[in-house]
Write an enzyme that holds these catalytic residues in place. Structure first.
Site, short mmCIF file in Angstrom:
data_model
loop_
_atom_site.label_atom_id
_atom_site.label_comp_id
_atom_site.label_asym_id
_atom_site.label_seq_id
_atom_site.Cartn_x
_atom_site.Cartn_y
_atom_site.Cartn_z
N GLU A 109 -27.97 -85.56 73.51
CA GLU A 109 -26.76 -85.54 74.34
C GLU A 109 -27.10 -85.61 75.83
OE1 GLU A 109 -22.81 -82.66 74.93
OE2 GLU A 109 -24.72 -81.82 74.27
N LYS A 182 -15.89 -86.57 72.95
CA LYS A 182 -16.09 -85.24 72.40
C LYS A 182 -14.77 -84.48 72.29
CE LYS A 182 -19.15 -81.23 73.18
NZ LYS A 182 -20.30 -80.78 74.02
N CYS A 219 -22.49 -82.28 70.02
CA CYS A 219 -22.87 -80.89 70.28
C CYS A 219 -21.84 -79.88 69.74
CB CYS A 219 -23.13 -80.68 71.77
SG CYS A 219 -24.17 -79.23 72.11
#
Length: 364
Positions: A109, A182, A219
């Protein structure tokens, strides 16, 4: 120099545990209208049209389905404030993974820089750039095409007045397959992402690549089983999680690594798909306050039962690889019946924040 760790034995899913198996899955057809029988050895024999009556004691022949082999890789390296050096390191690791035989290579990431979300400071907004014309994305697209590999690439996206923590997936011919933003944005000591990122608006996505259908979460997404299930329901055969996680600045004694890993092992096992997690390593100091994070690495690849088949250390710059048969994994997934026996009509509580299914929101 980067090391290469691979697992080609336990990383392969087969439907037959015999060491002499042909690594070919066999399924019965819904109907049989053909004129040719295919045996396990590949020999063919004619069956006269209308001359054979198939029944329980004389079933139709099994139809062989070819294995769909794919080699997955995760990179792991430290990042600094020299952005060009970070991108060069990313390219180096991708090349090493491709040379080792990888088909789908997961970079960590936000690898272009240090993890700036450790603190809140307006200087870091300058790191965001639009997807169109982004030099790192253009470079990675060319790299994917040159090496014939699939590359999901994490970057800090600028989109008008909004900013997102995003991933673009490049297919093995360099084609841009689309963007994922995300969904879950954390906010806590050392991981203050809400200051920088808008909540993603793409929904969970599945990308149809030349080496299989992949779902990519970023994540904090990896802590939510709903995200993994949604991607597999949409057709994902592999789950990928680029990550930046390590120590907790408010409590250096807290080690979340075992919890972090077990959570994703559960996603692989509950959905019966291979899973790849790529994390960074090294200690990064905040630039405007007294704080640091030591990223614990531990990048790993799990098989469809959730077993970790290859894992990196907590401090080594490395590429890890494992090989899977997606055809065999698909048969295994169907055989377990976990998608057959789902009861979406009973999961209404998942559509609420407090579990009070069926209660209407008050009028504003």
């Amino acid at each position: 120099s980067l090391n290469i760790n691979s697992n080609y034995r336990s990383g392969v899913v087969t439907t037959n545990s015999s060491p002499h198996s042909h690594r070919v899955s066999y399924v019965r057809p819904r109907s049989y209208k053909g004129q040719v029988r295919t045996t396990m050895s590949g020999q063919q024999g004619a069956s006269g049209s209308g001359s054979t009556a198939y029944n329980a004691k004389n079933p139709p022949p099994l139809v062989p389905t070819a294995p769909q082999m794919v080699t997955l890789a995760a990179t792991q390296f430290a990042c600094g404030w020299d952005l060009k050096a970070n991108v060069a390191k990313a390219e180096e690791t991708v090349r090493k993974a491709a040379k080792a035989g990888a088909n789908i290579i997961l970079l960590q990431e936000l690898f272009e820089s240090c993890y700036f979300c450790q603190e809140q400071h307006e200087d870091y907004f300058a790191l965001a750039r639009p997807m169109e014309g982004h030099p790192t994305l253009r470079r990675m697209a060319e790299l994917a095409k040159e090496l014939g590999v699939v590359l999901p690439v994490s970057f800090f996206e600028l989109a008008g007045p909004a900013r997102f923590n995003s991933v673009v997936v490049f297919d093995a011919d360099g084609t841009n397959l689309g963007l994922y933003r995300k969904t879950h944005i954390p906010d806590g000591p050392g991981y203050q992402e809400k200051f920088y990122f808008n909540p993603g608006d793409t929904g969970f996505k599945v990308f149809q690549t030349g080496f299989g259908n992949i779902g990519v979460g970023i994540c904090w997404d990896q802590w939510f089983p709903e995200a993994a299930r949604a991607m597999v329901l949409k057709g994902a055969e592999i789950l990928l999680y680029p990550t930046a996680i390590g120590s907790e600045p408010q409590d250096p004694s807290l080690n979340s690594f075992p919890h972090w890993q077990r959570t994703m092992q559960g996603h692989a096992a509950a959905n019966l798909v291979p899973l790849v997690a790529s994390n960074r390593i090294g200690t990064e100091e905040a630039r405007h306050l007294d704080s640091s994070i030591t990223f614990y690495g531990g990048s790993f690849i799990a098989d469809p039962t959730g077993e970790v088949v290859v894992q990196a250390s907590d401090s080594e710059e490395v590429v890890i690889l494992a090989r899977f048969d997606l055809t065999a994994a698909r048969v295994q997934r169907h055989s377990w019946g976990i998608f057959r026996d789902r009861r979406p009509d009973c999961y209404g509580a998942l559509m609420t924040l407090d579990g009070k299914t069926g209660q209407r929101r008050p009028e504003l």
